[in-house]
Scaffold this motif. Structure first.
Motif, PDB file in Angstrom:
ATOM      1  N   CYS A   1       5.982  -5.207   8.667  1.00 38.05           N
ATOM      2  CA  CYS A   1       7.340  -5.057   9.198  1.00 38.05           C
ATOM      3  C   CYS A   1       8.350  -5.674   8.232  1.00 38.05           C
ATOM      4  O   CYS A   1       9.419  -6.118   8.648  1.00 38.05           O
ATOM      5  CB  CYS A   1       7.452  -5.716  10.570  1.00 38.05           C
ATOM      6  SG  CYS A   1       6.268  -5.120  11.768  1.00 38.05           S
ATOM      7  N   SER A   2       8.019  -5.691   6.959  1.00 36.99           N
ATOM      8  CA  SER A   2       8.866  -6.375   5.985  1.00 36.99           C
ATOM      9  C   SER A   2      10.258  -5.766   5.917  1.00 36.99           C
ATOM     10  O   SER A   2      11.243  -6.488   5.724  1.00 36.99           O
ATOM     11  CB  SER A   2       8.212  -6.382   4.612  1.00 36.99           C
ATOM     12  OG  SER A   2       7.992  -5.074   4.156  1.00 36.99           O
ATOM     13  N   LYS A   3      10.372  -4.474   6.097  1.00 40.32           N
ATOM     14  CA  LYS A   3      11.694  -3.818   6.072  1.00 40.32           C
ATOM     15  C   LYS A   3      12.605  -4.435   7.133  1.00 40.32           C
ATOM     16  O   LYS A   3      13.767  -4.763   6.853  1.00 40.32           O
ATOM     17  CB  LYS A   3      11.525  -2.315   6.311  1.00 40.32           C
ATOM     18  CG  LYS A   3      12.820  -1.547   6.380  1.00 40.32           C
ATOM     19  CD  LYS A   3      12.533  -0.065   6.640  1.00 40.32           C
ATOM     20  CE  LYS A   3      13.795   0.680   6.950  1.00 40.32           C
ATOM     21  NZ  LYS A   3      14.071   0.776   8.374  1.00 40.32           N
ATOM     22  N   GLU A   4      12.082  -4.612   8.330  1.00 41.38           N
ATOM     23  CA  GLU A   4      12.869  -5.176   9.420  1.00 41.38           C
ATOM     24  C   GLU A   4      13.232  -6.636   9.145  1.00 41.38           C
ATOM     25  O   GLU A   4      14.317  -7.092   9.482  1.00 41.38           O
ATOM     26  CB  GLU A   4      12.114  -5.060  10.747  1.00 41.38           C
ATOM     27  CG  GLU A   4      11.977  -3.632  11.263  1.00 41.38           C
ATOM     28  CD  GLU A   4      10.819  -2.843  10.656  1.00 41.38           C
ATOM     29  OE1 GLU A   4      10.142  -3.355   9.732  1.00 41.38           O
ATOM     30  OE2 GLU A   4      10.594  -1.710  11.110  1.00 41.38           O
ATOM     31  N   PHE A   5      12.313  -7.363   8.509  1.00 37.19           N
ATOM     32  CA  PHE A   5      12.597  -8.753   8.155  1.00 37.19           C
ATOM     33  C   PHE A   5      13.727  -8.824   7.134  1.00 37.19           C
ATOM     34  O   PHE A   5      14.634  -9.634   7.255  1.00 37.19           O
ATOM     35  CB  PHE A   5      11.349  -9.444   7.588  1.00 37.19           C
ATOM     36  CG  PHE A   5      10.441 -10.030   8.622  1.00 37.19           C
ATOM     37  CD1 PHE A   5      10.439 -11.386   8.873  1.00 37.19           C
ATOM     38  CD2 PHE A   5       9.570  -9.229   9.344  1.00 37.19           C
ATOM     39  CE1 PHE A   5       9.595 -11.940   9.814  1.00 37.19           C
ATOM     40  CE2 PHE A   5       8.719  -9.762  10.287  1.00 37.19           C
ATOM     41  CZ  PHE A   5       8.734 -11.126  10.528  1.00 37.19           C
ATOM     42  N   TRP A   6      13.649  -7.976   6.098  1.00 39.55           N
ATOM     43  CA  TRP A   6      14.673  -8.008   5.054  1.00 39.55           C
ATOM     44  C   TRP A   6      16.029  -7.591   5.604  1.00 39.55           C
ATOM     45  O   TRP A   6      17.064  -7.999   5.072  1.00 39.55           O
ATOM     46  CB  TRP A   6      14.273  -7.139   3.870  1.00 39.55           C
ATOM     47  CG  TRP A   6      13.156  -7.756   3.077  1.00 39.55           C
ATOM     48  CD1 TRP A   6      11.882  -7.280   2.963  1.00 39.55           C
ATOM     49  CD2 TRP A   6      13.187  -8.972   2.319  1.00 39.55           C
ATOM     50  NE1 TRP A   6      11.127  -8.136   2.189  1.00 39.55           N
ATOM     51  CE2 TRP A   6      11.898  -9.178   1.774  1.00 39.55           C
ATOM     52  CE3 TRP A   6      14.172  -9.915   2.049  1.00 39.55           C
ATOM     53  CZ2 TRP A   6      11.584 -10.272   0.976  1.00 39.55           C
ATOM     54  CZ3 TRP A   6      13.852 -11.006   1.255  1.00 39.55           C
ATOM     55  CH2 TRP A   6      12.582 -11.175   0.729  1.00 39.55           C
ATOM     56  N   GLU A   7      16.038  -6.787   6.656  1.00 41.04           N
ATOM     57  CA  GLU A   7      17.304  -6.389   7.284  1.00 41.04           C
ATOM     58  C   GLU A   7      17.867  -7.492   8.180  1.00 41.04           C
ATOM     59  O   GLU A   7      19.020  -7.435   8.575  1.00 41.04           O
ATOM     60  CB  GLU A   7      17.110  -5.108   8.096  1.00 41.04           C
ATOM     61  CG  GLU A   7      16.872  -3.893   7.230  1.00 41.04           C
ATOM     62  CD  GLU A   7      16.479  -2.659   8.019  1.00 41.04           C
ATOM     63  OE1 GLU A   7      16.311  -2.743   9.259  1.00 41.04           O
ATOM     64  OE2 GLU A   7      16.350  -1.589   7.394  1.00 41.04           O
ATOM     65  N   ASN A   8      17.052  -8.478   8.511  1.00 40.80           N
ATOM     66  CA  ASN A   8      17.479  -9.588   9.360  1.00 40.80           C
ATOM     67  C   ASN A   8      17.375 -10.878   8.534  1.00 40.80           C
ATOM     68  O   ASN A   8      16.332 -11.526   8.514  1.00 40.80           O
ATOM     69  CB  ASN A   8      16.594  -9.665  10.613  1.00 40.80           C
ATOM     70  CG  ASN A   8      17.059 -10.700  11.593  1.00 40.80           C
ATOM     71  OD1 ASN A   8      17.691 -11.689  11.225  1.00 40.80           O
ATOM     72  ND2 ASN A   8      16.748 -10.489  12.851  1.00 40.80           N
ATOM     73  N   GLY A   9      18.457 -11.227   7.872  1.00 39.20           N
ATOM     74  CA  GLY A   9      18.457 -12.395   6.994  1.00 39.20           C
ATOM     75  C   GLY A   9      18.084 -13.685   7.712  1.00 39.20           C
ATOM     76  O   GLY A   9      17.505 -14.594   7.108  1.00 39.20           O
ATOM     77  N   SER A  10      18.374 -13.775   9.009  1.00 38.49           N
ATOM     78  CA  SER A  10      18.042 -14.984   9.760  1.00 38.49           C
ATOM     79  C   SER A  10      16.535 -15.192   9.840  1.00 38.49           C
ATOM     80  O   SER A  10      16.066 -16.334   9.859  1.00 38.49           O
ATOM     81  CB  SER A  10      18.630 -14.912  11.170  1.00 38.49           C
ATOM     82  OG  SER A  10      20.027 -14.894  11.109  1.00 38.49           O
TER      83      SER A  10
END
Length: 193
Positions: free
Chosen positions: A119-128
């Motif tokens: 789910c790295s894409k979603e992590f990179w989209e959520n900087g927090s």
């Protein structure tokens, strides 16, 4: 799942689901993972109920693992069903609450660490989410640091370049030139075949 709609039976239902995901197999966990949006709805109805949140995050961390912690990446449909961006927002909401239990914190971190790779894409989209993992890498507890470091490494797996290494014995022999292997190495190589 039907008992989650009734406040009087919600905690018992969540505790039962937590036990099932703790002891159930991969198929059971994957089936429960498909119900994660319903569990998030339960959290949204009463975000201050930290006992319920602890059970929900226990269920989420155990069941989502059946989808996002496999060697093969989950399908885009499975990730869509999990609602990963919503999961990340909820995880960060609860992890920031100073009154949450140790169990809830462990399960949120377990989910974040396990989901990081696929789910790295979603992590990179959520900087927090990235900031949280970076802050955990400085925690005094070695287990938390290790979990965070593992997550940060998994986040970057798909960004790395895979080296194409091919072993060519002719290159090895030409590098040696006229030098011979030492006798003990030659004997070991001959024995090995």
């Amino acid at each position: 799942m039907a008992l989650l709609d009734r406040p009087a039976s919600r905690l018992v239902a969540l505790e039962s689901l937590a036990q099932v995901t703790h002891h159930g197999g991969a198929e059971v966990r994957a089936a429960i993972a498909r119900k994660i949006p319903t569990l998030l709805d339960t959290l949204d109805t009463d975000p201050d109920n930290l006992r319920a949140a602890s059970y929900v995050w226990t269920v989420i961390s155990h069941s989502a693992a059946a989808i996002v912690q496999n060697e093969e990446p989950p399908s885009s449909e499975e990730l869509r069903q999990l609602q990963v961006p919503r999961l990340l927002r909820s995880a960060l909401f609860y992890i920031r609450n100073p009154n949450v239990s140790h169990t809830l914190r462990e399960h949120v971190l377990e989910f974040l660490s396990g989901a990081a790779q696929h789910c790295s894409k979603e992590f990179w989209e959520n900087g927090s989410a990235i900031d949280f993992l970076l802050s955990c890498a400085r925690n005094k507890d070695i287990r938390i640091r290790a979990e965070a470091l593992g997550a940060l490494l998994r986040l970057n797996i798909y960004k790395g370049k895979v080296e194409d290494i091919q072993f060519d014995p002719k290159n090895l022999l030409s590098a040696l030139g006229s030098k011979q292997w030492p006798d003990h190495v030659s004997e070991a190589l001959m024995k090995y075949g």
